[in-house]
Design a protein around this motif. Structure first.
Motif, PDB file in Angstrom:
ATOM      1  N   LYS A 127       0.732  -1.002  -0.052  1.00 55.90           N
ATOM      2  CA  LYS A 127      -0.004  -0.069  -0.113  1.00 55.90           C
ATOM      3  C   LYS A 127       0.832   1.222  -0.031  1.00 55.90           C
ATOM      4  CE  LYS A 127      -3.799  -2.346   1.963  1.00 55.90           C
ATOM      5  NZ  LYS A 127      -4.810  -2.667   2.864  1.00 55.90           N
ATOM      6  N   GLN A 128       1.912   1.330  -0.831  1.00 58.23           N
ATOM      7  CA  GLN A 128       2.683   2.378  -1.150  1.00 58.23           C
ATOM      8  C   GLN A 128       2.834   2.560  -2.308  1.00 58.23           C
ATOM      9  OE1 GLN A 128       6.567   0.715   0.113  1.00 58.23           O
ATOM     10  NE2 GLN A 128       6.252   1.010   2.347  1.00 58.23           N
ATOM     11  N   THR A 129       3.204   3.882  -2.643  1.00 57.45           N
ATOM     12  CA  THR A 129       3.360   4.561  -4.079  1.00 57.45           C
ATOM     13  C   THR A 129       4.629   5.331  -4.313  1.00 57.45           C
ATOM     14  OG1 THR A 129       2.036   6.579  -3.474  1.00 57.45           O
ATOM     15  CG2 THR A 129       0.744   4.788  -4.329  1.00 57.45           C
ATOM     16  N   VAL A 130       4.890   5.769  -5.314  1.00 57.79           N
ATOM     17  CA  VAL A 130       6.165   6.666  -5.606  1.00 57.79           C
ATOM     18  C   VAL A 130       5.720   7.654  -6.429  1.00 57.79           C
ATOM     19  CG1 VAL A 130       7.886   4.989  -5.139  1.00 57.79           C
ATOM     20  CG2 VAL A 130       6.807   5.145  -7.264  1.00 57.79           C
ATOM     21  N   GLY A 131       6.206   8.825  -6.849  1.00 59.17           N
ATOM     22  CA  GLY A 131       5.878   9.772  -7.552  1.00 59.17           C
ATOM     23  C   GLY A 131       4.564  10.638  -7.297  1.00 59.17           C
ATOM     24  N   SER A 132       4.583  11.922  -7.886  1.00 53.90           N
ATOM     25  CA  SER A 132       3.371  12.968  -7.683  1.00 53.90           C
ATOM     26  C   SER A 132       2.133  12.381  -8.049  1.00 53.90           C
ATOM     27  CB  SER A 132       3.699  14.147  -8.365  1.00 53.90           C
ATOM     28  OG  SER A 132       3.929  13.874  -9.626  1.00 53.90           O
ATOM     29  N   THR A 180      15.109   2.607 -20.482  1.00 50.14           N
ATOM     30  CA  THR A 180      16.272   2.627 -20.130  1.00 50.14           C
ATOM     31  C   THR A 180      16.943   1.465 -19.481  1.00 50.14           C
ATOM     32  OG1 THR A 180      16.426   3.918 -18.089  1.00 50.14           O
ATOM     33  CG2 THR A 180      16.551   4.960 -20.385  1.00 50.14           C
ATOM     34  N   GLY A 181      15.697   0.809 -18.815  1.00 56.64           N
ATOM     35  CA  GLY A 181      16.014  -0.413 -17.850  1.00 56.64           C
ATOM     36  C   GLY A 181      15.730   0.149 -16.494  1.00 56.64           C
ATOM     37  N   ALA A 182      15.892   1.348 -16.296  1.00 55.15           N
ATOM     38  CA  ALA A 182      15.910   1.743 -14.834  1.00 55.15           C
ATOM     39  C   ALA A 182      14.418   1.551 -14.413  1.00 55.15           C
ATOM     40  CB  ALA A 182      16.049   3.372 -14.720  1.00 55.15           C
ATOM     41  N   LEU A 183      14.316   1.443 -12.935  1.00 55.91           N
ATOM     42  CA  LEU A 183      12.893   1.197 -12.587  1.00 55.91           C
ATOM     43  C   LEU A 183      12.408   2.412 -11.910  1.00 55.91           C
ATOM     44  CD1 LEU A 183      13.418  -1.656 -10.139  1.00 55.91           C
ATOM     45  CD2 LEU A 183      12.007  -1.715 -12.517  1.00 55.91           C
ATOM     46  N   TYR A 184      11.177   2.598 -12.151  1.00 55.35           N
ATOM     47  CA  TYR A 184      10.571   4.019 -11.857  1.00 55.35           C
ATOM     48  C   TYR A 184      10.606   4.398 -10.444  1.00 55.35           C
ATOM     49  CZ  TYR A 184       7.213   7.974 -11.319  1.00 55.35           C
ATOM     50  OH  TYR A 184       6.663   9.151 -10.858  1.00 55.35           O
ATOM     51  N   SER A 185      10.955   5.414  -9.944  1.00 59.55           N
ATOM     52  CA  SER A 185      11.264   5.924  -8.395  1.00 59.55           C
ATOM     53  C   SER A 185      10.603   7.231  -8.176  1.00 59.55           C
ATOM     54  CB  SER A 185      12.517   5.726  -8.084  1.00 59.55           C
ATOM     55  OG  SER A 185      13.580   6.559  -8.607  1.00 59.55           O
ATOM     56  N   GLY A 186       9.865   7.923  -9.050  1.00 63.95           N
ATOM     57  CA  GLY A 186       9.571   8.981  -9.030  1.00 63.95           C
ATOM     58  C   GLY A 186       9.645  10.142 -10.286  1.00 63.95           C
ATOM     59  N   GLY A 187       9.524  11.338 -10.269  1.00 64.05           N
ATOM     60  CA  GLY A 187       9.609  12.286 -11.378  1.00 64.05           C
ATOM     61  C   GLY A 187       8.698  12.022 -12.645  1.00 64.05           C
ATOM     62  N   ALA A 188       9.204  12.408 -13.702  1.00 65.08           N
ATOM     63  CA  ALA A 188       8.553  12.044 -14.811  1.00 65.08           C
ATOM     64  C   ALA A 188       8.306  10.674 -15.178  1.00 65.08           C
ATOM     65  CB  ALA A 188       9.067  13.056 -15.918  1.00 65.08           C
ATOM     66  N   PRO A 189       7.165  10.086 -15.428  1.00 65.43           N
ATOM     67  CA  PRO A 189       6.947   8.561 -15.524  1.00 65.43           C
ATOM     68  C   PRO A 189       7.199   8.123 -17.061  1.00 65.43           C
ATOM     69  CG  PRO A 189       4.801   9.704 -15.640  1.00 65.43           C
ATOM     70  CD  PRO A 189       5.933  10.808 -15.322  1.00 65.43           C
ATOM     71  N   GLY A 190       7.322   9.092 -17.972  1.00 60.56           N
ATOM     72  CA  GLY A 190       7.429   8.545 -19.441  1.00 60.56           C
ATOM     73  C   GLY A 190       6.068   8.107 -19.843  1.00 60.56           C
ATOM     74  N   ALA A 191       5.924   7.567 -21.165  1.00 61.39           N
ATOM     75  CA  ALA A 191       4.769   7.366 -21.623  1.00 61.39           C
ATOM     76  C   ALA A 191       4.294   5.864 -21.411  1.00 61.39           C
ATOM     77  CB  ALA A 191       4.871   7.668 -23.094  1.00 61.39           C
ATOM     78  N   ASP A 192       5.131   5.095 -21.338  1.00 57.71           N
ATOM     79  CA  ASP A 192       4.880   3.615 -21.335  1.00 57.71           C
ATOM     80  C   ASP A 192       4.367   2.938 -19.880  1.00 57.71           C
ATOM     81  OD1 ASP A 192       5.610   3.864 -23.711  1.00 57.71           O
ATOM     82  OD2 ASP A 192       7.577   2.954 -23.674  1.00 57.71           O
ATOM     83  N   ARG A 193       3.651   2.139 -19.826  1.00 57.95           N
ATOM     84  CA  ARG A 193       3.145   1.457 -18.540  1.00 57.95           C
ATOM     85  C   ARG A 193       3.128  -0.023 -18.555  1.00 57.95           C
ATOM     86  NH1 ARG A 193       3.602   6.046 -18.234  1.00 57.95           N
ATOM     87  NH2 ARG A 193       2.243   7.619 -17.241  1.00 57.95           N
ATOM     88  N   VAL A 194       3.447  -0.605 -17.508  1.00 60.25           N
ATOM     89  CA  VAL A 194       3.177  -2.285 -17.379  1.00 60.25           C
ATOM     90  C   VAL A 194       1.786  -2.167 -16.613  1.00 60.25           C
ATOM     91  CG1 VAL A 194       4.667  -2.392 -15.353  1.00 60.25           C
ATOM     92  CG2 VAL A 194       3.984  -4.342 -16.562  1.00 60.25           C
TER      93      VAL A 194
END
Length: 138
Positions: free
Chosen positions: A60-65, A95-109
Motif C-alpha cells: 500500500k505504498q506509492t511513488v511519484g506525484s 532505459t531499464g531503470a525502475l521508476y522511483s519518482g519524477g516524470a513517468p514517461g509514456a509507457d506502462r506495465v
C-alpha cells in the motif's frame, strides 16, 4: 537480449500466490511500445517493473506525484490477453531503470491486483490522456 512478441505470452499460473516474484509469472512477455514500436522491453525489464509495482501495491505504498502504482480503469477496454482486472498501472522505462519518482514517461506495465502481468500500454500515439496498446496487447 532476446525480444519476443507479446503474442508469445505464456499463460500465467493462476494459482500462483501474490507474493511470488513477478519473474515467476513472466515468460517471454516483451514487445514494442509507441509510435513505430520505438521502445522495446525484454522479459527482464517487464518482470522488474511488474515486481516493483506488485511490491508497492501489496505494501500500500506509492511513488511519484502521480502515486504509482495506481488503479487503471481501462476506459479503452483492452482485453489484456484474457487476464482479468482490477488493474494497476506502473511506469516502465526503456532505459531499464525502475521508476522511483519524477516524470513517468509514456509507457506502462499493467498488473492485476494479484500481481499477474496483464500487458504493456503507452500514451505515445494516443489522443489526450488515453492509452494505446503496445505490441500484442488487445
Amino acid at each position: 537480449m532476446k525480444f519476443f512478441s507479446l503474442l508469445a505470452l505464456v499463460a500465467f499460473a493462476s494459482a500462483a500466490p501474490a507474493s511470488e516474484p513477478a519473474n515467476d509469472l513472466v515468460e517471454r512477455f516483451s514487445g514494442g511500445c509507441g509510435v513505430k514500436q520505438a521502445s522495446f522491453y525484454g522479459d527482464a525489464q517487464v518482470a522488474a517493473a511488474a515486481q516493483k509495482a506488485c511490491t508497492l501495491f501489496k505494501a500500500k505504498q506509492t511513488v511519484g506525484s502521480n502515486k504509482y502504482p495506481h488503479t487503471f480503469k481501462n476506459g479503452e477496454k483492452f482485453k489484456f490477453n484474457g487476464v482479468k482486472g482490477p488493474y494497476q498501472e506502473f511506469p516502465i522505462i526503456n532505459t531499464g531503470a525502475l521508476y522511483s519518482g519524477g516524470a513517468p514517461g509514456a509507457d506502462r506495465v499493467v498488473i492485476t491486483s494479484s500481481c499477474q502481468v496483464a500487458g504493456l500500454i503507452t500514451h505515445n500515439g494516443a489522443k489526450g490522456n488515453k492509452f494505446v496498446p503496445c505490441s500484442g496487447t488487445n
